[in-house]
Design a protein around this motif. Structure first.
Motif, PDB file in Angstrom:
ATOM      1  N   ASP A   1     -22.725 -71.247  43.538  1.00  0.00           N
ATOM      2  CA  ASP A   1     -23.991 -70.769  42.977  1.00  0.00           C
ATOM      3  C   ASP A   1     -24.130 -71.186  41.511  1.00  0.00           C
ATOM      4  O   ASP A   1     -25.221 -71.557  41.058  1.00  0.00           O
ATOM      5  CB  ASP A   1     -24.083 -69.254  43.103  1.00  0.00           C
ATOM      6  N   SER A   2     -23.029 -71.138  40.771  1.00  0.00           N
ATOM      7  CA  SER A   2     -23.065 -71.485  39.360  1.00  0.00           C
ATOM      8  C   SER A   2     -23.436 -72.946  39.144  1.00  0.00           C
ATOM      9  O   SER A   2     -24.288 -73.275  38.312  1.00  0.00           O
ATOM     10  CB  SER A   2     -21.704 -71.195  38.725  1.00  0.00           C
ATOM     11  N   VAL A   3     -22.800 -73.844  39.905  1.00  0.00           N
ATOM     12  CA  VAL A   3     -23.078 -75.280  39.785  1.00  0.00           C
ATOM     13  C   VAL A   3     -24.516 -75.578  40.207  1.00  0.00           C
ATOM     14  O   VAL A   3     -25.220 -76.369  39.566  1.00  0.00           O
ATOM     15  CB  VAL A   3     -22.082 -76.100  40.626  1.00  0.00           C
ATOM     16  N   ALA A   4     -24.982 -74.936  41.291  1.00  0.00           N
ATOM     17  CA  ALA A   4     -26.358 -75.153  41.757  1.00  0.00           C
ATOM     18  C   ALA A   4     -27.366 -74.761  40.670  1.00  0.00           C
ATOM     19  O   ALA A   4     -28.361 -75.463  40.449  1.00  0.00           O
ATOM     20  CB  ALA A   4     -26.610 -74.363  43.034  1.00  0.00           C
ATOM     21  N   ARG A   5     -27.095 -73.635  39.966  1.00  0.00           N
ATOM     22  CA  ARG A   5     -28.016 -73.190  38.913  1.00  0.00           C
ATOM     23  C   ARG A   5     -28.068 -74.185  37.753  1.00  0.00           C
ATOM     24  O   ARG A   5     -29.125 -74.413  37.156  1.00  0.00           O
ATOM     25  CB  ARG A   5     -27.599 -71.801  38.402  1.00  0.00           C
ATOM     26  N   ILE A   6     -26.921 -74.794  37.444  1.00  0.00           N
ATOM     27  CA  ILE A   6     -26.886 -75.795  36.366  1.00  0.00           C
ATOM     28  C   ILE A   6     -27.861 -76.929  36.669  1.00  0.00           C
ATOM     29  O   ILE A   6     -28.655 -77.344  35.816  1.00  0.00           O
ATOM     30  CB  ILE A   6     -25.456 -76.340  36.187  1.00  0.00           C
ATOM     31  N   PHE A   7     -27.824 -77.436  37.900  1.00  0.00           N
ATOM     32  CA  PHE A   7     -28.693 -78.567  38.262  1.00  0.00           C
ATOM     33  C   PHE A   7     -30.151 -78.136  38.367  1.00  0.00           C
ATOM     34  O   PHE A   7     -31.053 -78.899  38.012  1.00  0.00           O
ATOM     35  CB  PHE A   7     -28.215 -79.193  39.573  1.00  0.00           C
TER      36      PHE A   7
ATOM     37  N   ARG B   1     -31.628 -75.914  36.567  1.00  0.00           N
ATOM     38  CA  ARG B   1     -32.171 -75.826  35.208  1.00  0.00           C
ATOM     39  C   ARG B   1     -32.500 -77.218  34.653  1.00  0.00           C
ATOM     40  O   ARG B   1     -33.306 -77.342  33.727  1.00  0.00           O
ATOM     41  CB  ARG B   1     -31.158 -75.127  34.289  1.00  0.00           C
ATOM     42  N   GLU B   2     -31.857 -78.240  35.197  1.00  0.00           N
ATOM     43  CA  GLU B   2     -32.132 -79.618  34.781  1.00  0.00           C
ATOM     44  C   GLU B   2     -33.297 -80.232  35.553  1.00  0.00           C
ATOM     45  O   GLU B   2     -33.596 -81.421  35.420  1.00  0.00           O
ATOM     46  CB  GLU B   2     -30.889 -80.486  34.985  1.00  0.00           C
ATOM     47  N   GLY B   3     -33.936 -79.425  36.401  1.00  0.00           N
ATOM     48  CA  GLY B   3     -35.090 -79.912  37.155  1.00  0.00           C
ATOM     49  C   GLY B   3     -34.749 -80.613  38.459  1.00  0.00           C
ATOM     50  O   GLY B   3     -35.593 -81.305  39.037  1.00  0.00           O
ATOM     51  N   LEU B   4     -33.509 -80.422  38.930  1.00  0.00           N
ATOM     52  CA  LEU B   4     -33.091 -81.054  40.179  1.00  0.00           C
ATOM     53  C   LEU B   4     -33.163 -80.069  41.335  1.00  0.00           C
ATOM     54  O   LEU B   4     -32.822 -78.891  41.180  1.00  0.00           O
ATOM     55  CB  LEU B   4     -31.655 -81.571  40.057  1.00  0.00           C
ATOM     56  N   ALA B   5     -33.585 -80.549  42.492  1.00  0.00           N
ATOM     57  CA  ALA B   5     -33.515 -79.739  43.705  1.00  0.00           C
ATOM     58  C   ALA B   5     -32.064 -79.719  44.175  1.00  0.00           C
ATOM     59  O   ALA B   5     -31.315 -80.673  43.930  1.00  0.00           O
ATOM     60  CB  ALA B   5     -34.418 -80.322  44.777  1.00  0.00           C
ATOM     61  N   THR B   6     -31.653 -78.660  44.839  1.00  0.00           N
ATOM     62  CA  THR B   6     -30.265 -78.578  45.309  1.00  0.00           C
ATOM     63  C   THR B   6     -30.199 -78.106  46.753  1.00  0.00           C
ATOM     64  O   THR B   6     -31.056 -77.346  47.216  1.00  0.00           O
ATOM     65  CB  THR B   6     -29.439 -77.603  44.446  1.00  0.00           C
TER      66      THR B   6
ATOM     67  N   THR C   1     -32.397 -84.799  44.491  1.00  0.00           N
ATOM     68  CA  THR C   1     -31.761 -83.664  45.155  1.00  0.00           C
ATOM     69  C   THR C   1     -30.259 -83.843  45.129  1.00  0.00           C
ATOM     70  O   THR C   1     -29.747 -84.905  45.488  1.00  0.00           O
ATOM     71  CB  THR C   1     -32.250 -83.531  46.608  1.00  0.00           C
ATOM     72  N   VAL C   2     -29.552 -82.800  44.710  1.00  0.00           N
ATOM     73  CA  VAL C   2     -28.096 -82.818  44.643  1.00  0.00           C
ATOM     74  C   VAL C   2     -27.545 -81.876  45.707  1.00  0.00           C
ATOM     75  O   VAL C   2     -28.007 -80.738  45.827  1.00  0.00           O
ATOM     76  CB  VAL C   2     -27.586 -82.383  43.250  1.00  0.00           C
ATOM     77  N   LEU C   3     -26.578 -82.349  46.466  1.00  0.00           N
ATOM     78  CA  LEU C   3     -25.876 -81.517  47.442  1.00  0.00           C
ATOM     79  C   LEU C   3     -24.586 -81.016  46.795  1.00  0.00           C
ATOM     80  O   LEU C   3     -23.746 -81.810  46.374  1.00  0.00           O
ATOM     81  CB  LEU C   3     -25.556 -82.332  48.694  1.00  0.00           C
ATOM     82  N   VAL C   4     -24.447 -79.690  46.677  1.00  0.00           N
ATOM     83  CA  VAL C   4     -23.266 -79.082  46.071  1.00  0.00           C
ATOM     84  C   VAL C   4     -22.416 -78.474  47.179  1.00  0.00           C
ATOM     85  O   VAL C   4     -22.917 -77.709  48.017  1.00  0.00           O
ATOM     86  CB  VAL C   4     -23.660 -78.000  45.044  1.00  0.00           C
ATOM     87  N   VAL C   5     -21.113 -78.810  47.185  1.00  0.00           N
ATOM     88  CA  VAL C   5     -20.212 -78.349  48.242  1.00  0.00           C
ATOM     89  C   VAL C   5     -19.009 -77.670  47.597  1.00  0.00           C
ATOM     90  O   VAL C   5     -18.286 -78.290  46.805  1.00  0.00           O
ATOM     91  CB  VAL C   5     -19.730 -79.518  49.128  1.00  0.00           C
TER      92      VAL C   5
END
Length: 472
Positions: free
Chosen positions: A17-23, A25-30, A5-9
């Motif tokens: 939203d753009s950065v969250a979508r990148i992760f 698509r890589e199969g990571l929860a955000t 899980t990646v926390l995007v701030v």
């Protein structure tokens, strides 16, 4: 990528939203946060592995958020997003513990690679800890070892290793269940007496009349039933180490005789008239405050100073919580082998429960909980349902939490919370204020009142300055 899980701030919603979508698509929860305060709340979630944060944000900026994250979740790797004009600031932030930084405009490949590398580092650190713990256990006699990598544990082991080669008497202090006997065995095994006897006796488990006979031995005819001479623990430990557990429970009459052994190096058996020379390295342990016992007349002062040549504090599990996964894994492997079970690990939920429980019974309670779970386990992983109910529903006490008894006055609750937060921020009052959501002046005022012993005024005056971005 590994599931994580990646926390995007970021305060820019479009970029967030753009950065969250990148992760994703890589199969990571955000998880997403638009400011530092929201990020700190989400950062406390145990599933967060990496935080990707913008450097320039209003209120709490990325560098301040980084410092706060290193306090409450030092295991989470941090990647900064920054504009070209703030690269120097980003490099400075890396000295504060950031893993990497990415310049804007962001490139998908660079962003994904940075997070991938951060996750790989995290996995290597975790694997290294487990390997070190396994090596330590393999090197221990009897299949038992003192396992740990926490600073408090390492400090204790360093002291034990320094004291081991000497002949000095060692006093082990610590709560029940912390592993004081294992510490005594470690002293013995690192000493020149390692190939000789290690004899242990629990002073609290034996009545006064029996304790003296056990320690010093008995001559034939000393009392009814003494039909033959019997050696005591001191004679059996000759040339080796004698461990006196719960020495604070020793009666005064036995304390007098123990003092003579330490002073003269000789014993006298019960019913005997001749002395016997003994060469024994003495290690004592207690969970009592012996200085208080001395002041109240229950323990001899001269004996206290004889025992306390080298004092070693055995830390409670609450002060070395990062060692819980290592200890739990060591116990699992030992009890799985002992019971012929094919249990290989813990489910994420079970491990989280173990890490969050307060463990008032320390390492001993953890050992018993894992043994029970191994015995009851139905699969290859221990589930939360396999753990004792007292652990599943018991008091929490993680590295970012305090266990405070019901009925504690609010003034004392505030004092404990502030002092514990300051301990984690290494005295940084501004950072502590941000974590607590109060004004920095509040902390200064309470500490000043505390040091002066004056009464504490309730509430805050409107004139008191506040840390930007916080509420009191």
């Amino acid at each position: 990528m590994t599931t994580a899980t990646v926390l995007v701030v970021d305060d820019d919603r479009a970029n967030l939203d753009s950065v969250a979508r990148i992760f994703q698509r890589e199969g990571l929860a955000t998880h997403c946060a638009s400011n530092g305060t929201e990020a700190l709340e989400l950062l406390r979630k145990p599933e967060v592995s990496v935080m990707v944060t913008d450097l320039m944000m209003p209120g709490m900026d990325g560098q301040e958020l980084l410092k706060a994250s290193r306090t409450i979740r030092p295991d989470v790797e941090v990647v900064l997003m920054t504009a070209y004009g703030t690269v120097e600031t980003a490099v400075a932030a890396m000295k504060d513990g950031a893993y990497d930084f990415i310049t804007k405009p962001l490139k998908r490949h660079a962003l994904v690679k940075a997070v991938q590398k951060a996750l790989e580092k995290q996995a290597l650190v975790a694997e290294n800890k487990v390997l070190k713990a396994k090596l330590a256990e393999m090197g221990a006699s009897g299949g038992k070892a003192m396992v740990g990598l926490a600073p408090a544990f390492r400090a204790m082991m360093d002291t034990l290793r320094q004291a081991a080669p000497s002949t000095a008497t060692v006093l082990l202090m610590g709560e029940s269940g912390t592993g004081k006997e294992l510490a005594a065995r470690a002293l013995h095994e690192h000493s020149s007496r390692a190939k000789t006897a290690f004899i242990a006796v629990n002073c609290a488990a034996l009545p006064e009349s029996i304790l003296e006979a056990e320690l010093f031995g008995v001559e034939r005819g000393a009392y009814t039933g003494a039909v033959a001479r019997r050696e005591g623990r001191f004679e059996r430990a000759h040339g080796g180490t004698l461990f006196l557990d719960e020495v604070g429970e020793m009666p005064l009459s036995a304390q007098v005789k123990l003092l003579r052994v330490l002073q003269e190096g000789e014993i006298e058996r019960l019913g005997g008239t001749q002395t016997v020379k003994v060469d024994v390295r003495l290690v004592a342990a207690t969970n009592k405050d012996l200085q208080k016992e001395v002041a109240e007349g229950r323990f001899r002062e001269d004996l206290y100073y004889r025992l306390n040549v080298v004092e070693v504090r055995v830390p409670a599990l609450a002060s070395r919580r990062e060692d819980i996964p290592l200890l739990a894994d060591a116990f699992l492997r030992r009890f799985a082998a002992k019971n012929g079970k094919t249990v290989r690990g813990f489910s994420p939920e079970a491990l989280q429960i173990l890490e969050n429980y307060a463990w008032p019974g320390n390492v001993r309670e953890l050992e018993h909980a894992v043994e029970r779970a191994v015995v009851l386990a139905k699969g290859e992983a221990l589930e939360a349902s396999d753990l004792p109910e007292s652990v599943r529903k018991g008091p929490l006490g993680s590295a970012g939490q305090l266990v405070i008894p019901i009925g504690t006055p609010m003034e004392e609750v505030e004092r404990r919370v502030i002092h514990e937060t300051l301990r984690h921020t290494k005295g940084d009052k501004t950072l502590a204020a941000r974590l607590l959501g109060i004004a920095a002046r509040t902390i200064y005022r309470k500490l000043e009142r505390e040091s002066s012993g004056g009464p504490e005024r309730e509430g805050l005056g409107p004139e008191e300055p506040r840390v930007p971005g916080t509420a009191d």
